[in-house]
Design a protein around this motif. Structure first.
Motif, PDB file in Angstrom:
ATOM      1  N   GLU A   1      -6.140   3.901   8.959  1.00 30.04           N
ATOM      2  CA  GLU A   1      -6.383   5.178   9.617  1.00 30.04           C
ATOM      3  C   GLU A   1      -7.844   5.296  10.010  1.00 30.04           C
ATOM      4  OE1 GLU A   1      -7.044   8.204   5.907  1.00 30.04           O
ATOM      5  OE2 GLU A   1      -4.986   7.771   6.502  1.00 30.04           O
ATOM      6  N   GLY A   2      -8.077   6.105  11.045  1.00 31.38           N
ATOM      7  CA  GLY A   2      -9.433   6.287  11.533  1.00 31.38           C
ATOM      8  C   GLY A   2     -10.290   7.048  10.548  1.00 31.38           C
ATOM      9  N   PRO A   3     -11.544   6.639  10.374  1.00 29.25           N
ATOM     10  CA  PRO A   3     -12.426   7.291   9.407  1.00 29.25           C
ATOM     11  C   PRO A   3     -12.824   8.714   9.800  1.00 29.25           C
ATOM     12  CG  PRO A   3     -13.645   5.672  10.678  1.00 29.25           C
ATOM     13  CD  PRO A   3     -12.205   5.526  11.052  1.00 29.25           C
ATOM     14  N   VAL A   4     -12.720   9.050  11.073  1.00 31.94           N
ATOM     15  CA  VAL A   4     -13.107  10.384  11.541  1.00 31.94           C
ATOM     16  C   VAL A   4     -11.905  11.313  11.596  1.00 31.94           C
ATOM     17  CG1 VAL A   4     -14.100  11.708  13.463  1.00 31.94           C
ATOM     18  CG2 VAL A   4     -15.034   9.458  12.879  1.00 31.94           C
ATOM     19  N   THR A   5     -10.813  10.861  12.227  1.00 32.49           N
ATOM     20  CA  THR A   5      -9.648  11.716  12.460  1.00 32.49           C
ATOM     21  C   THR A   5      -8.570  11.590  11.400  1.00 32.49           C
ATOM     22  OG1 THR A   5      -8.527  10.019  13.772  1.00 32.49           O
ATOM     23  CG2 THR A   5      -9.983  11.563  14.957  1.00 32.49           C
ATOM     24  N   GLY A   6      -8.528  10.459  10.701  1.00 30.31           N
ATOM     25  CA  GLY A   6      -7.440  10.213   9.763  1.00 30.31           C
ATOM     26  C   GLY A   6      -6.154   9.811  10.465  1.00 30.31           C
TER      27      GLY A   6
ATOM     28  N   ARG B   1      -4.320   3.012  17.735  1.00 31.64           N
ATOM     29  CA  ARG B   1      -3.303   3.927  18.259  1.00 31.64           C
ATOM     30  C   ARG B   1      -3.480   4.064  19.765  1.00 31.64           C
ATOM     31  NH1 ARG B   1      -7.096   7.033  15.905  1.00 31.64           N
ATOM     32  NH2 ARG B   1      -8.136   8.617  17.161  1.00 31.64           N
ATOM     33  N   PHE B   2      -2.448   4.562  20.426  1.00 31.73           N
ATOM     34  CA  PHE B   2      -2.504   4.759  21.867  1.00 31.73           C
ATOM     35  C   PHE B   2      -2.744   6.221  22.204  1.00 31.73           C
ATOM     36  CE2 PHE B   2      -0.196   0.730  21.704  1.00 31.73           C
ATOM     37  CZ  PHE B   2      -0.898   0.010  22.666  1.00 31.73           C
ATOM     38  N   VAL B   3      -3.562   6.441  23.217  1.00 31.81           N
ATOM     39  CA  VAL B   3      -3.844   7.757  23.780  1.00 31.81           C
ATOM     40  C   VAL B   3      -3.791   7.587  25.295  1.00 31.81           C
ATOM     41  CG1 VAL B   3      -5.292   8.487  21.838  1.00 31.81           C
ATOM     42  CG2 VAL B   3      -6.348   7.360  23.805  1.00 31.81           C
ATOM     43  N   SER B   4      -4.084   8.668  26.030  1.00 35.02           N
ATOM     44  CA  SER B   4      -4.170   8.549  27.482  1.00 35.02           C
ATOM     45  C   SER B   4      -5.471   9.167  27.961  1.00 35.02           C
ATOM     46  CB  SER B   4      -2.967   9.211  28.158  1.00 35.02           C
ATOM     47  OG  SER B   4      -2.875  10.566  27.806  1.00 35.02           O
ATOM     48  N   LEU B   5      -5.869   8.793  29.144  1.00 32.92           N
ATOM     49  CA  LEU B   5      -7.098   9.308  29.733  1.00 32.92           C
ATOM     50  C   LEU B   5      -6.817  10.692  30.307  1.00 32.92           C
ATOM     51  CD1 LEU B   5     -10.035   8.515  30.309  1.00 32.92           C
ATOM     52  CD2 LEU B   5      -9.263   7.656  32.521  1.00 32.92           C
TER      53      LEU B   5
ATOM     54  N   VAL C   1      -9.436   1.715  19.148  1.00 30.54           N
ATOM     55  CA  VAL C   1      -9.608   0.664  18.140  1.00 30.54           C
ATOM     56  C   VAL C   1     -10.709   0.985  17.138  1.00 30.54           C
ATOM     57  CG1 VAL C   1      -8.626  -1.149  19.592  1.00 30.54           C
ATOM     58  CG2 VAL C   1     -11.086  -0.690  19.688  1.00 30.54           C
ATOM     59  N   ALA C   2     -11.512   2.023  17.412  1.00 32.98           N
ATOM     60  CA  ALA C   2     -12.573   2.424  16.483  1.00 32.98           C
ATOM     61  C   ALA C   2     -12.952   3.875  16.754  1.00 32.98           C
ATOM     62  CB  ALA C   2     -13.799   1.526  16.626  1.00 32.98           C
ATOM     63  N   GLU C   3     -13.557   4.507  15.746  1.00 32.02           N
ATOM     64  CA  GLU C   3     -14.015   5.894  15.851  1.00 32.02           C
ATOM     65  C   GLU C   3     -15.415   6.008  15.275  1.00 32.02           C
ATOM     66  OE1 GLU C   3     -11.300   8.075  13.374  1.00 32.02           O
ATOM     67  OE2 GLU C   3      -9.756   8.120  14.918  1.00 32.02           O
ATOM     68  N   TYR C   4     -16.224   6.855  15.901  1.00 30.42           N
ATOM     69  CA  TYR C   4     -17.528   7.190  15.350  1.00 30.42           C
ATOM     70  C   TYR C   4     -17.896   8.580  15.853  1.00 30.42           C
ATOM     71  CZ  TYR C   4     -22.466   7.145  14.201  1.00 30.42           C
ATOM     72  OH  TYR C   4     -23.699   7.462  13.688  1.00 30.42           O
TER      73      TYR C   4
END
Length: 162
Positions: A23-28, A33-37, A68-71
């Motif tokens: 899971e992402g460290p910021v959002t959990g 995961r997939f998102v859209s623009l 693929v990553a969060e910050y």
């Protein structure tokens, strides 16, 4: 921080890579995961801030992207070709979309069968409101139907959601 660096060095020496976080460290939220623009234009930067250079500009609202990553407020994304960078989270949407991989893919009224609703060219972006392990319900140009999940980029194999 020092303990993390030591663990990474030991893992590299042992020939094992550390596992990707689930899971992402910021959002959990799940990673990747997939998102859209969301926006019609979004800068993909070299790093997670406006101080970093722009390497790429995405120009297709609704295009599926893989996080693929969060910050902090930034997400590292890539497209179907593996091109990407850091994009501000406000330019992304949780609305699921996908790109059709198979040329002239038959969109049908029921999962795995039924009447053919349309034939979709490779590269068409579709909305994906629902996925079962093998087929996904898609919407495009006012038409709704089902496509095999394997004919789409933007859905993980065996992924289910509604």
């Amino acid at each position: 921080m020092r303990a993390r660096i030591i663990a990474l060095v030991l893992a590299l020496v042992a020939g094992t890579a550390p596992a990707e976080p689930a899971e992402g460290p910021v959002t959990g939220l799940p990673m990747p995961r997939f998102v859209s623009l969301k926006a019609g234009e979004a800068n993909a930067r070299r790093g997670p801030s406006t101080a970093h250079a722009v390497d790429w500009v995405f120009r297709r609202a609704g295009m599926p992207l893989e996080v693929v990553a969060e910050y902090e407020h930034w997400r590292r994304v890539r497209d179907i070709d593996g091109v990407g960078g850091w994009v501000h989270y406000a330019l992304l949407s949780g609305v699921r979309t996908a790109i059709v991989l198979d040329d002239l893919a038959a969109m049908r009224t029921h999962p795995g069968g039924g009447r053919e609703v349309a034939r979709l060219e490779a590269g068409v972006v579709v909305r994906v409101p629902e996925c079962a392990p093998v087929h996904c319900r898609v919407r495009v140009a006012g038409q709704t139907g089902w496509l095999p999940a394997g004919a789409l980029w933007g859905v993980r194999p065996g992924e289910t959601f509604d």
